[in-house]
Design an enzyme around this catalytic site. Structure first.
Site, PDB file in Angstrom:
ATOM      1  N   TYR A  56      26.619 -61.962  41.865  1.00 57.19           N
ATOM      2  CA  TYR A  56      26.818 -62.751  40.652  1.00 57.19           C
ATOM      3  C   TYR A  56      26.034 -64.059  40.782  1.00 57.19           C
ATOM      4  CZ  TYR A  56      30.744 -59.529  39.889  1.00 57.19           C
ATOM      5  OH  TYR A  56      31.531 -58.411  39.725  1.00 57.19           O
ATOM      6  N   HIS A 125      30.336 -52.789  46.848  1.00 54.75           N
ATOM      7  CA  HIS A 125      30.077 -52.898  45.407  1.00 54.75           C
ATOM      8  C   HIS A 125      29.671 -51.565  44.790  1.00 54.75           C
ATOM      9  CE1 HIS A 125      29.001 -56.337  42.437  1.00 54.75           C
ATOM     10  NE2 HIS A 125      29.532 -55.323  41.807  1.00 54.75           N
ATOM     11  N   PRO A 205      38.046 -54.369  31.231  1.00 53.19           N
ATOM     12  CA  PRO A 205      39.116 -53.669  30.511  1.00 53.19           C
ATOM     13  C   PRO A 205      39.047 -53.886  28.999  1.00 53.19           C
ATOM     14  CG  PRO A 205      39.976 -55.654  31.523  1.00 53.19           C
ATOM     15  CD  PRO A 205      38.578 -55.489  32.043  1.00 53.19           C
ATOM     16  N   GLY A 207      36.086 -53.611  27.430  1.00 53.03           N
ATOM     17  CA  GLY A 207      34.811 -53.043  27.035  1.00 53.03           C
ATOM     18  C   GLY A 207      33.700 -54.073  26.976  1.00 53.03           C
ATOM     19  N   ARG A 208      33.661 -54.960  27.991  1.00 53.96           N
ATOM     20  CA  ARG A 208      32.687 -56.061  28.049  1.00 53.96           C
ATOM     21  C   ARG A 208      32.716 -56.895  26.765  1.00 53.96           C
ATOM     22  NH1 ARG A 208      29.774 -55.193  32.648  1.00 53.96           N
ATOM     23  NH2 ARG A 208      29.586 -53.043  33.357  1.00 53.96           N
ATOM     24  N   GLY A 209      33.916 -57.031  26.230  1.00 52.34           N
ATOM     25  CA  GLY A 209      34.112 -57.865  25.051  1.00 52.34           C
ATOM     26  C   GLY A 209      34.034 -57.125  23.734  1.00 52.34           C
ATOM     27  N   PHE A 210      33.521 -55.892  23.753  1.00 46.25           N
ATOM     28  CA  PHE A 210      33.345 -55.167  22.495  1.00 46.25           C
ATOM     29  C   PHE A 210      34.680 -54.874  21.813  1.00 46.25           C
ATOM     30  CE2 PHE A 210      31.983 -51.912  19.540  1.00 46.25           C
ATOM     31  CZ  PHE A 210      30.679 -52.289  19.225  1.00 46.25           C
TER      32      PHE A 210
END
Length: 318
Positions: A56, A125, A205, A207-210
């Protein structure tokens, strides 16, 4: 906040905090002062699992998290990850590298960046096909014996790799993408880890903000890596918005936001599940924490799954 047990004696609050976005994965990174306020607020609200990784930034994320939690380090579970070969000049990932000697090097560097004497939960990872997973688990086991790591985790691993690693050193947690629109682990991976007593830590969780209903396809800013993902492309994104619209309608009826409904759905999939939604904003953090108190009935769960059928999601994850 209530606690849940993952595996091998690891207990954490039922909701953790994913810290990828603070280092700029979804556009501009936030400042250290903003990160301090965000992670401090998460701790105040009871969250005890903070998740980062060397990739990151790269490296920036660990540094920011280490500074932000310094005042309450011993009261939380700090998770980070290894497994990539990172070019020191470009800062770009250049393939996988889970060789035992590299794992040891990464852990020493992560400890320095995090400003701590141990990593509570250390994940591989991604599975490195060039290195036997038994060697990976063995290297982590040595780090556990040395007191530099407490628990071993894997991320996006297949059932065979999980079993082989677990036979060498207990795997406490599997981190994988899991949400209403990413349910591929349900067929084989989830039954495997439950058989072995390994907990699930779902990343993305929402959906990457969707699934929050706030992301419009084709409008993501420069530097937001979601713009390259098939599900966020204009045509697929517009098709997926219809599913989100149905979720929004259900949330309105339930008296909550679509993000809270989607997160509550994940939390209701089992007491061995601890999602780690990420955010850069305190108001979104508050929204997520409130979702942890939302109770869903069997009818609620059925309606949610009917509104967002897994087989109607358009486009791959990557």
């Amino acid at each position: 906040m209530d606690k849940r047990e993952l595996g091998n004696g690891l207990r954490v609050t039922k909701l953790g905090l994913g810290c990828m976005s603070i280092s700029g994965a979804y556009g501009e990174k936030i400042t250290q002062a903003e990160a301090d306020a965000l992670l401090g607020k998460a701790y105040e609200q009871g969250i005890t699992l903070f998740d980062t990784a060397e990739i990151y930034g790269p490296f920036i994320g660990e540094e920011m998290v280490g500074r932000a939690i310094a005042g309450f380090r011993d009261q939380v579970v700090l998770a980070t990850k290894f497994g990539f070969r990172i070019d020191p000049e470009t800062g770009k990932a250049n393939g996988m590298d889970s060789r035992p000697e590299h794992i040891r090097e990464v852990v020493e560097a992560s400890l320095r960046r995090l400003g701590t004497d141990r990593i509570d939960l250390l994940y591989q990872h991604r599975v490195d096909k060039e290195v036997p997973v038994e060697d990976v688990a063995g290297a982590v086991s040595e780090l556990v014996a040395a007191g530099k790591v407490q628990w071993f985790g894997m991320s996006e691993a297949d059932p065979d790799s999980i079993r082989r690693a677990h036979a060498v050193h207990p795997v406490a947690a599997l981190q994988s993408e899991y949400s209403l629109w990413s349910r591929n682990i349900e067929a084989e991976v989830l039954p495997t880890i439950r058989e072995l007593g390994i907990g699930l830590v779902p990343y993305s969780p929402l959906g990457r903000g969707f699934l929050t209903g706030t992301v419009q396809p084709g409008t993501l800013p420069d530097g937001d890596f979601r713009a390259t993902m098939p599900r966020f492309q204009t045509e697929a994104g517009q098709a997926n918005l219809r599913l989100v619209d149905a979720l929004v309608a259900l949330a309105s009826h339930k008296g909550c936001t679509p993000a809270q409904l989607a997160l509550a759905w994940v939390l209701h999939q089992g007491e061995d599940i601890v999602p780690i939604p990420g955010t850069r904003k305190i108001e979104r953090l508050n929204e997520n924490v409130s979702a942890a108190e939302l109770t869903l009935s069997a009818d609620d769960l059925a309606m949610i799954e009917q509104a967002v059928p897994a087989d109607e999601v358009v486009g791959g994850r990557y």
